[in-house]
Design an enzyme around this catalytic site. Structure first.
Site: not given
Length: 433
Positions: A249, A362
Site C-alpha cells: 500500500g 463511448c
C-alpha cells in the site's frame, strides 16, 4: 516536472524513459503504448530487498504484488531479484508458474478463491495460502485431505485501521469484504479452529490496510495491532506464530505535489515498532513479509497516446482526445486518480494549456484527467501520461471492442515487446456462432 527518476528530456525536447525517446518508441510500436523501464523496476525491487536485509537481518521477504502488473516478464524480474510473489487468482498463479517461479515464495490471496483455484494452489505447492474466511478454511482443509496434503496458511486479519485513502482502496477497517475481524472475536475463533484442523498448518497472520498511503503511522499502528494479536493467541492457545505479513500500500508520486515516504524510512520506522513490541510482549521477532506492488512498477511506466481531436468549448473547457482512455486506464473513472501528463514531442516547452484529457470510448466519463496543464497540443502530437506502470495494463479491458495495447520494456538503451498488441482477430478468437 517529472515524477520518476527514469524520465528526462533529450536535445530534441522529447520525453525519454530509460534514455530512450518516447516519440521514437511511439513511431516504432504504435499507440496507445505502455512503456516500462526495467532498470527502474529492478532498482525498486532492490530497495525493498536491501531494507529487509538491513532492518530485519534478512529474516523476511518482499513479495511483489503481481496484481499491479502481471505478465511473464514481470514474474521473471521478480524471481531474478529474489522477491516473493503475491497472487490473487488462478490466472496470476498460472502466469507465475509458466516462468518456473519458485512456488515456495508464492503467497496466494483472495477473498473468494474457487475450488479450482485452491486445488491449483495445492497442486503447485504454493508457500502460503492466505485464508480470508471460515468458509475457505473448511474448504481448504477438505481439499487438502482429499489429496493427502497439508496446507500451510496465514489468516488475513482486519486490524481496524482506516488508512485515509479512497473508500474503494481502504481494506483494513471492520467494514471490508476482506479478512477476519478482531473486534468481534471472529479472528480468534478462526485461529482456534485452524489449530484443531488436521490438514491445516497455521504459520502466521496477514494484514493490508489500503493503497496509495503516504503516512508511516498507519503502518506502524498495524504492526502493533497484529503483534498484540499474536501475543493474545500465544496466551490463549500456547502457540506462538512466527510469520507476519504486513501487506503493501505504499504510495508513489503520481503528480509533482505528491510526497511519498521513502521506502527505507518506512521499513526502518516499522521495524523499530516490531522490535519494540516483540520485546514488550515477550515474542520472537517474526519472519516479516511485505507486499509492494504499485511502488515497484508504478513510477517505472508511462502510457503514450496519439492526440486526435482538440475541441474548445468557449468559457467551459478544452477537450484533448487521445486514441485510448478508460479501456487502458480506468483509474480516473474509478477513483478520480490524479495523473501528470505532457506532450512528449514538446516536453521542453512550457505547460500552459489547461485541458481535459478525453478517451475515445463511448462514455461521457471516459476521461484521464480534468484541469490538467500540458504543452500546446495539436492533432498528431504524442501525449505521455506518467506513472502508469501499476493498475493500468492489469485493469485494461476490451470495452467498445478496443484491442489492448502492447507493453514495451526498455533496458540498457534498447527496447523489446513483452506483451503483444492485441489484433482484431484475437478479439474474436473466443466468439462462437
Amino acid at each position: 516536472m517529472f515524477v520518476s527518476d527514469c524520465l528526462n528530456v533529450n536535445e530534441l525536447g522529447h520525453l525519454t524513459i530509460g534514455g530512450l525517446d518516447t516519440v521514437a518508441l511511439a513511431e516504432r510500436y504504435g499507440t496507445p503504448l505502455y512503456v516500462m523501464d526495467e532498470d527502474q523496476i529492478r532498482r525498486n525491487c532492490r530497495k525493498y530487498k536491501s531494507s529487509i536485509d538491513r532492518f530485519y537481518g534478512g529474516k523476511g521477504i518482499a513479495a511483489y504484488a503481481s496484481k499491479a502488473m502481471c505478465c511473464k516478464a514481470m514474474c521473471k524480474i521478480a524471481m531474478e531479484e529474489g522477491m516473493g510473489l503475491d497472487v490473487v487468482s488462478g490466472g496470476e498463479l498460472y502466469t507465475a508458474m509458466s516462468v518456473n517461479f519458485p512456488a515456495e515464495r508464492i503467497y496466494f490471496h483472495g477473498n473468494n478463491k474457487t475450488v479450482e483455484e485452491i486445488a491449483q494452489a495445492l497442486q503447485y505447492g504454493v508457500g502460503r495460502i492466505v485464508v480470508d474466511n471460515l468458509t475457505e478454511l473448511e474448504l481448504l482443509n477438505s481439499l487438502a485431505a482429499s489429496r493427502g496434503k497439508n496446507a500451510d496458511i496465514m489468516f488475513r486479519i482486519k486490524p481496524g485501521i482506516d488508512a485515509h485513502t479512497h473508500q474503494f482502496i481502504r481494506t483494513g477497517q471492520i467494514d471490508s469484504k476482506f479478512g477476519l475481524a478482531l473486534e468481534t472475536g471472529e479472528a480468534m475463533d478462526a485461529v482456534k479452529k485452524a489449530l484443531a484442523l488436521p490438514h491445516i498448518n497455521l504459520k502466521g497472520l496477514h494484514c493490508h490496510i489500503g493503497s496509495q498511503i503516504f503516512d508511516i503511522s498507519p503502518f506502524e499502528l498495524a504492526a502493533q495491532v497484529m503483534l498484540r494479536f499474536i501475543a493474545d493467541i500465544k496466551r490463549e492457545t500456547g502457540v506462538e506464530l512466527h510469520e507476519l505479513n504486513l501487506g503493501g500500500g505504499f504510495g508513489i508520486k503520481y503528480v509533482p505535489d505528491h510526497q511519498p515516504v521513502e521506502y527505507d524510512r518506512y521499513m526502518e520506522s516499522v521495524s523499530k515498532v516490531v522490535h519494540a513490541a516483540c520485546a514488550e510482549l515477550g515474542l520472537e521477532i517474526p519472519y516479516i513479509i511485505i507486499e509492494p506492488g504499485r511502488s515497484v512498477v508504478g513510477d517505472a511506466g508511462v502510457t503514450l497516446y496519439t492526440i486526435g481531436a482538440v475541441k474548445e468549448i468557449p468559457n467551459v473547457r478544452t477537450y484533448v482526445s487521445v486514441d485510448g482512455g478508460m479501456a487502458d486506464n480506468p483509474r480516473y473513472i474509478l477513483y478520480q486518480s490524479e495523473y501528470h501528463a505532457m506532450v512528449a514531442n514538446k516536453t521542453g516547452l512550457q505547460r500552459d494549456m489547461k485541458v481535459t484529457l478525453a478517451g475515445k470510448c463511448c462514455e461521457s466519463g471516459d476521461l484521464i484527467g480534468e484541469g490538467m496543464l500540458i504543452q500546446q497540443a495539436k492533432p498528431g502530437d504524442i501525449l505521455a501520461v506518467l506513472a502508469t506502470g501499476a493498475y493500468n495494463y492489469s485493469m485494461a479491458s476490451n470495452y467498445n471492442r478496443l484491442p489492448k495495447p502492447a507493453v514495451v520494456m526498455v533496458k540498457d538503451g534498447d527496447s523489446r515487446v513483452v506483451i503483444r498488441r492485441e489484433s482484431y482477430d484475437e478479439l474474436l478468437q473466443n466468439d462462437l456462432l
